[in-house]
Structures are given as structure tokens and as C-alpha cells.
Design a protein around this motif. Structure first.
Motif, PDB file in Angstrom:
ATOM      1  N   TYR A  39       0.842  -1.208   0.000  1.00 38.24           N
ATOM      2  CA  TYR A  39       0.000   0.000   0.000  1.00 38.24           C
ATOM      3  C   TYR A  39       0.876   1.256   0.000  1.00 38.24           C
ATOM      4  CZ  TYR A  39      -3.035   3.624   1.936  1.00 38.24           C
ATOM      5  OH  TYR A  39      -3.702   4.795   2.164  1.00 38.24           O
ATOM      6  N   PHE A  40       1.860   1.317   0.880  1.00 41.00           N
ATOM      7  CA  PHE A  40       2.727   2.496   0.975  1.00 41.00           C
ATOM      8  C   PHE A  40       3.577   2.658  -0.279  1.00 41.00           C
ATOM      9  CE2 PHE A  40       2.440   1.963   5.791  1.00 41.00           C
ATOM     10  CZ  PHE A  40       1.454   2.930   5.885  1.00 41.00           C
ATOM     11  N   ALA A  41       3.993   1.530  -0.868  1.00 36.70           N
ATOM     12  CA  ALA A  41       4.808   1.599  -2.078  1.00 36.70           C
ATOM     13  C   ALA A  41       4.033   2.324  -3.180  1.00 36.70           C
ATOM     14  CB  ALA A  41       5.215   0.214  -2.532  1.00 36.70           C
ATOM     15  N   PHE A  42       2.723   2.079  -3.216  1.00 37.52           N
ATOM     16  CA  PHE A  42       1.909   2.780  -4.213  1.00 37.52           C
ATOM     17  C   PHE A  42       1.656   4.222  -3.793  1.00 37.52           C
ATOM     18  CE2 PHE A  42       0.910  -1.316  -6.067  1.00 37.52           C
ATOM     19  CZ  PHE A  42       0.851  -0.960  -7.415  1.00 37.52           C
ATOM     20  N   LYS A  43       1.277   4.370  -2.521  1.00 35.11           N
ATOM     21  CA  LYS A  43       0.875   5.690  -2.065  1.00 35.11           C
ATOM     22  C   LYS A  43       2.026   6.685  -2.176  1.00 35.11           C
ATOM     23  CE  LYS A  43      -1.213   8.210   1.734  1.00 35.11           C
ATOM     24  NZ  LYS A  43      -1.520   8.214   3.173  1.00 35.11           N
ATOM     25  N   TYR A  44       3.239   6.274  -1.799  1.00 32.89           N
ATOM     26  CA  TYR A  44       4.353   7.218  -1.758  1.00 32.89           C
ATOM     27  C   TYR A  44       5.299   7.049  -2.946  1.00 32.89           C
ATOM     28  CZ  TYR A  44       2.740   8.220   2.938  1.00 32.89           C
ATOM     29  OH  TYR A  44       1.978   8.573   4.003  1.00 32.89           O
ATOM     30  N   ARG A  45       4.839   6.434  -4.014  1.00 32.11           N
ATOM     31  CA  ARG A  45       5.748   6.274  -5.145  1.00 32.11           C
ATOM     32  C   ARG A  45       6.104   7.656  -5.703  1.00 32.11           C
ATOM     33  NH1 ARG A  45       0.745   5.555  -7.154  1.00 32.11           N
ATOM     34  NH2 ARG A  45       0.290   6.385  -9.224  1.00 32.11           N
ATOM     35  N   ARG A  46       7.243   7.740  -6.396  1.00 31.83           N
ATOM     36  CA  ARG A  46       7.722   9.033  -6.870  1.00 31.83           C
ATOM     37  C   ARG A  46       6.679   9.697  -7.757  1.00 31.83           C
ATOM     38  NH1 ARG A  46      13.153   9.535 -10.286  1.00 31.83           N
ATOM     39  NH2 ARG A  46      13.844   8.033  -8.737  1.00 31.83           N
ATOM     40  N   GLY A  47       6.475  10.994  -7.495  1.00 33.03           N
ATOM     41  CA  GLY A  47       5.579  11.739  -8.372  1.00 33.03           C
ATOM     42  C   GLY A  47       4.167  11.887  -7.825  1.00 33.03           C
ATOM     43  N   LYS A  49       1.207  13.002  -5.062  1.00 28.30           N
ATOM     44  CA  LYS A  49       1.084  14.189  -4.224  1.00 28.30           C
ATOM     45  C   LYS A  49       0.765  13.809  -2.780  1.00 28.30           C
ATOM     46  CE  LYS A  49      -0.280  17.675  -7.595  1.00 28.30           C
ATOM     47  NZ  LYS A  49      -1.043  16.867  -8.612  1.00 28.30           N
ATOM     48  N   ALA A  50       1.272  12.736  -2.297  1.00 31.33           N
ATOM     49  CA  ALA A  50       0.972  12.314  -0.920  1.00 31.33           C
ATOM     50  C   ALA A  50       1.622  13.277   0.075  1.00 31.33           C
ATOM     51  CB  ALA A  50       1.487  10.920  -0.689  1.00 31.33           C
ATOM     52  N   ASP A  51       1.019  13.346   1.249  1.00 32.60           N
ATOM     53  CA  ASP A  51       1.551  14.198   2.311  1.00 32.60           C
ATOM     54  C   ASP A  51       2.777  13.528   2.919  1.00 32.60           C
ATOM     55  OD1 ASP A  51       2.074  15.771   4.441  1.00 32.60           O
ATOM     56  OD2 ASP A  51       0.264  15.204   5.587  1.00 32.60           O
ATOM     57  N   ARG A  52       3.961  14.169   2.815  1.00 29.86           N
ATOM     58  CA  ARG A  52       5.190  13.522   3.268  1.00 29.86           C
ATOM     59  C   ARG A  52       5.752  14.138   4.534  1.00 29.86           C
ATOM     60  NH1 ARG A  52       5.159  12.534  -2.149  1.00 29.86           N
ATOM     61  NH2 ARG A  52       5.982  10.516  -2.820  1.00 29.86           N
ATOM     62  N   THR A  53       4.988  14.971   5.251  1.00 31.27           N
ATOM     63  CA  THR A  53       5.515  15.516   6.512  1.00 31.27           C
ATOM     64  C   THR A  53       5.552  14.403   7.548  1.00 31.27           C
ATOM     65  OG1 THR A  53       3.278  16.228   7.007  1.00 31.27           O
ATOM     66  CG2 THR A  53       4.788  17.922   6.205  1.00 31.27           C
ATOM     67  N   PRO A  54       6.687  14.304   8.307  1.00 31.45           N
ATOM     68  CA  PRO A  54       6.793  13.209   9.284  1.00 31.45           C
ATOM     69  C   PRO A  54       5.674  13.284  10.306  1.00 31.45           C
ATOM     70  CG  PRO A  54       8.872  14.407   9.056  1.00 31.45           C
ATOM     71  CD  PRO A  54       7.845  15.203   8.339  1.00 31.45           C
ATOM     72  N   PRO A  55       5.048  12.194  10.683  1.00 35.36           N
ATOM     73  CA  PRO A  55       3.955  12.215  11.670  1.00 35.36           C
ATOM     74  C   PRO A  55       4.497  12.514  13.060  1.00 35.36           C
ATOM     75  CG  PRO A  55       4.523   9.969  11.096  1.00 35.36           C
ATOM     76  CD  PRO A  55       5.384  10.852  10.245  1.00 35.36           C
ATOM     77  N   ARG A  56       3.671  13.153  13.890  1.00 31.51           N
ATOM     78  CA  ARG A  56       4.111  13.495  15.237  1.00 31.51           C
ATOM     79  C   ARG A  56       3.588  12.452  16.226  1.00 31.51           C
ATOM     80  NH1 ARG A  56       6.681  17.508  16.477  1.00 31.51           N
ATOM     81  NH2 ARG A  56       7.288  19.092  14.966  1.00 31.51           N
ATOM     82  N   LEU A  57       4.073  11.242  16.083  1.00 23.00           N
ATOM     83  CA  LEU A  57       3.667  10.167  17.008  1.00 23.00           C
ATOM     84  C   LEU A  57       4.662  10.076  18.148  1.00 23.00           C
ATOM     85  CD1 LEU A  57       2.818   7.257  14.548  1.00 23.00           C
ATOM     86  CD2 LEU A  57       1.202   8.632  15.849  1.00 23.00           C
ATOM     87  N   ALA A  58       4.219   9.507  19.264  1.00 21.76           N
ATOM     88  CA  ALA A  58       5.182   9.210  20.331  1.00 21.76           C
ATOM     89  C   ALA A  58       5.938   7.961  19.886  1.00 21.76           C
ATOM     90  CB  ALA A  58       4.449   8.958  21.642  1.00 21.76           C
ATOM     91  N   GLN A  59       7.140   8.166  19.364  1.00 17.05           N
ATOM     92  CA  GLN A  59       7.901   7.055  18.773  1.00 17.05           C
ATOM     93  C   GLN A  59       8.118   5.915  19.774  1.00 17.05           C
ATOM     94  OE1 GLN A  59       8.984   6.845  15.669  1.00 17.05           O
ATOM     95  NE2 GLN A  59       8.753   8.904  14.873  1.00 17.05           N
ATOM     96  N   TRP A  60       8.457   6.286  21.014  1.00 19.47           N
ATOM     97  CA  TRP A  60       8.818   5.238  21.958  1.00 19.47           C
ATOM     98  C   TRP A  60       7.653   4.286  22.218  1.00 19.47           C
ATOM     99  CZ3 TRP A  60       6.311   4.425  26.530  1.00 19.47           C
ATOM    100  CH2 TRP A  60       5.505   5.464  26.995  1.00 19.47           C
ATOM    101  N   LYS A  61       6.429   4.810  22.146  1.00 17.64           N
ATOM    102  CA  LYS A  61       5.271   3.927  22.382  1.00 17.64           C
ATOM    103  C   LYS A  61       5.199   2.855  21.305  1.00 17.64           C
ATOM    104  CE  LYS A  61       2.146   7.000  24.839  1.00 17.64           C
ATOM    105  NZ  LYS A  61       1.082   7.976  24.593  1.00 17.64           N
TER     106      LYS A  61
END
Ligand code: HEC
Ligand SMILES: [Cu+2]
Length: 318
Positions: A39-47, A49-61
Motif C-alpha cells: 500500500y505504501f509503495a503505491f501511495k508514496y511512489r515518486r511523483g 502528491k501524498a503528504d510527506r511531513t513526518p507524523p508526530r507520534l510518540a515514537q517510543w510507544k
């Protein structure tokens, strides 16, 4: 076509449950990982217009979750597998013994009652059977797929394997260790019978003497009785009742007098010498076949056994 061999022993369903659980668990994780991956390979493939800002998750969780859950799952699988392994490896105390000698390229079988078979074993249904196995040449492996048991058969050692056949029938026995040219022909049959049929099979095939009786004959023929007998002039240890008990050896060590110990004494391997005796015993290497060694052991086992119940206790403490 069948995917699995039939489940013909008491442990077979238990082994299958674990295997199926592992396959199921793997499938779940394959789906969990590969579906998002695709799914991600399609969604974020080059070209795109997906939103690429890093998510603000609590990484450690996240990190803790995907460490703890697999850890618990794996520890669970470990505990399950280990307990099943111990169950398969430890013969029940009430199991009766059958001796097996592997050689290029056949299985030689001896029942305690004295019946011999080649590439075949007859057993009663619903009784625990313990196989005491050795090889007279190379490493073989005794494998009954329908029973889900397999054990290497090693020269100079006794290995054991047990099963409790769940239903009457005929099941394949294979050697699963490549052991030379005709390895693939080292095939046999396990015939599981109802107890009355088994009893009559035993009765019609036995030629008289039990294994212990054959051992007693050898004990005289090979000259063991000349030293270990009651009227001997040589000071040799008494063999009555030693089986399964600790024996004091030279150098203040103790060893349990099990099958391997008695075998080593007869062949004078591993420099075993009983404390307080001169090392006068000759080696019988080359003078006794593997079957004869097993017969001698059966005889020594039977010595000084007053109470048949003792049998069970000794097995239990091994
Ligand atoms: C020449 C005399 C002699 C002969 C023949 C002999 N033995 Fe021995 N055996 C001894 C002596 C002496 C010991 C004790 C010293 C030692 O362990 O080396 C012993 C030890 C043993 C032990 C260990 C006993 C214990 O208390 O742990 C076993 C088992 C045994 N012999 C079995 C046999 C068998 C089976 C045969 C025949 C195949 C045989 N022996 C032939 C003299 C003999
Ligand atoms: Cu083999």
C-alpha cells in the motif's frame, strides 16, 4: 492427496497443533507487514502528491509495542515448544522396551520376549513403547512420519525414542539420515495391532527364550560367568542388582549402571574401572555383536530383580 501424514500416535496431534500455530502466526505477520508495504509503495511512489511531513507520534510507544508483543509471542512459542520437546524426549515410566539395531541398510528389531524382526515392528495399540536404538556402522535416523517422531541412531551409543500408537494400521518407517548407497531402501513398516492380536502374534512368533535368556547363554559362552559367577576365583564385582544403581568407580566418581555403562564395561571403553577391583576384565570388542550386547544387558538387567515393579521404578529414575 494428503498434506500431512495421518496422526497415528498420542503426540502427533500435539506436534501438529504447534506446527499449525506457527504457520498461522507467520501468515498473520506476513499479512501485517506486506499489505501496508505494498500500500505504501503505491501511495508514496515518486511523483504522487501524498503528504510527506513526518507524523508526530510518540515514537517510543510504537517501539515498545512492537518489541513487547513479539517478545511475548516468541516466549510463548518457546515455552510451548520446550514442553512438547520434553514430552517427546522422555519415555513414560510404564513404557515397554524394544531394541533396534540399524545397519547399512536395514533395521534389526528384537523384542524383550525374544521375537526378532527385520524392517518391521509389531506393537499393540494404546501402549507406550520405548525403542532403545544403536547402529553397528554409520549414523542412521529412525523416522515414523505418522507418529511425528524421529531420532538419530548412533554407533557406540544408545538413543531412545517412544510412542503410543493411537490406532491400528500399518505405518511407514524411514531412515532419514543419508547413510550410503541404499539409504533410500532402508524402509520398514510399523504394524499396530489390537492387544489380543498382538499377544497371539507374539506367541506364534516367539522361538522360546526371551532376550534375557539369550543373554544368560552368552554370559556363559563368552566366559563372563568364569569371573562374575558365584564360584569364580577371580575377584570380579557382583552383577546382581547393579542395573540402574550408581556404581563407585576409580577416582571417587559414580556412574549410573545404565545400558551405555554396561556396554562400555563389556567393550572396555572409556576406561571404566570399578573401585576396589583390579582392571582384569578383557575387552569383548569384536566378540559380541550389537544384538548380543543388548542381550547381555537384558540379562544383567534381569539379575537380582526380585520384584517386577522395580522395573518401572528404575525406568522412572533414569
Ligand atoms: C577375566 C575376568 C572377567 C571376565 C571374563 C569378564 N569380566 Fe566383567 N569385570 C571383571 C572385573 C575384574 C571387573 C571390575 C574391574 C573393572 O571394572 O575393570 C569387571 C567389571 C564388569 C562390570 C561392571 C560391574 C560394576 O559393578 O559396575 C560389568 C557390567 C561386567 N564386568 C560385565 C561383564 C560381562 C557381560 C562379561 C562377559 C562378556 C564380563 N564382564 C567378563 C572381570 C571379568
Ligand atoms: Cu540409514
Amino acid at each position: 492427496m494428503r498434506l500431512f501424514p495421518s496422526e497415528a500416535s498420542s503426540v502427533a496431534p500435539e506436534v501438529d497443533h504447534l506446527v499449525l500455530f506457527l504457520i498461522g502466526l507467520s501468515l498473520i505477520f506476513i499479512v501485517l507487514i506486506f499489505l501496508p508495504l505494498v500500500y505504501f509503495a503505491f501511495k508514496y511512489r515518486r511523483g504522487t502528491k501524498a503528504d510527506r511531513t513526518p507524523p508526530r507520534l510518540a515514537q517510543w510507544k510504537l517501539e515498545v509495542t512492537w518489541s513487547i508483543i513479539p517478545l511475548l509471542l516468541m516466549m510463548g512459542v518457546f515455552a510451548w515448544g520446550a514442553s512438547l520437546y520434553f514430552h517427546i524426549e522422555r519415555p513414560p515410566a510404564d513404557a515397554f522396551e524394544i531394541n533396534v539395531v540399524g545397519k547399512q541398510w536395514m533395521w534389526k528389531v528384537e523384542h524383550q520376549e525374544g521375537v526378532r524382526e527385520i524392517n518391521a515392528i509389531h506393537v499393540p495399540v494404546g501402549r507406550s513403547v520405548k525403542l532403545v536404538m544403536t547402529s553397528q556402522d554409520v549414523i542412521h535416523s529412525f523416522f515414523i512420519p505418522d507418529f511425528r517422531i524421529k531420532q538419530d541412531v548412533v554407533p557406540g551409543k544408545y538413543t531412545t525414542e517412544w510412542f503410543n500408537a493411537a490406532k491400528p494400521g500399518s505405518y511407514y518407517l524411514f531412515c532419514s539420515q543419508f547413510c550410503g548407497t541404499d539409504h533410500a531402501k532402508m524402509i520398514g513398516r510399523i504394524t499396530v495391532m489390537e492387544p489380543p492380536a498382538y499377544e497371539s502374534w507374539l506367541a506364534s512368533n516367539s522361538s522360546g527364550g526371551t532376550l534375557a535368556v539369550a543373554g544368560a547363554k552368552l554370559f556363559t559362552e563368552l566366559g563372563c560367568s568364569g569371573c562374575h559367577g558365584a564360584n569364580s576365583k577371580v575377584r570380579a564385582p557382583k552383577l546382581e542388582g547393579i542395573y540402574g544403581k550408581p556404581v563407585p568407580l576409580e577416582g571417587s566418581v559414580f556412574q549410573i549402571a545404565d545400558d551405555k555403562y554396561i556396554r562400555d564395561c563389556i567393550l572396555q571403553e572409556n576406561h571404566l574401572h570399578v573401585a576396589g577391583f583390579q582392571p582384569l576384565m578383557p575387552t569383548f570388542k569384536g566378540h559380541a555383536s550389537e544384538e548380543e550386547l543388548m542381550e547381555l544387558i537384558a540379562y544383567i538387567k534381569s539379575l537380582g530383580r526380585t520384584n517386577p515393579e522395580e522395573d518401572v521404578n528404575l525406568e522412572g529414575t533414569k
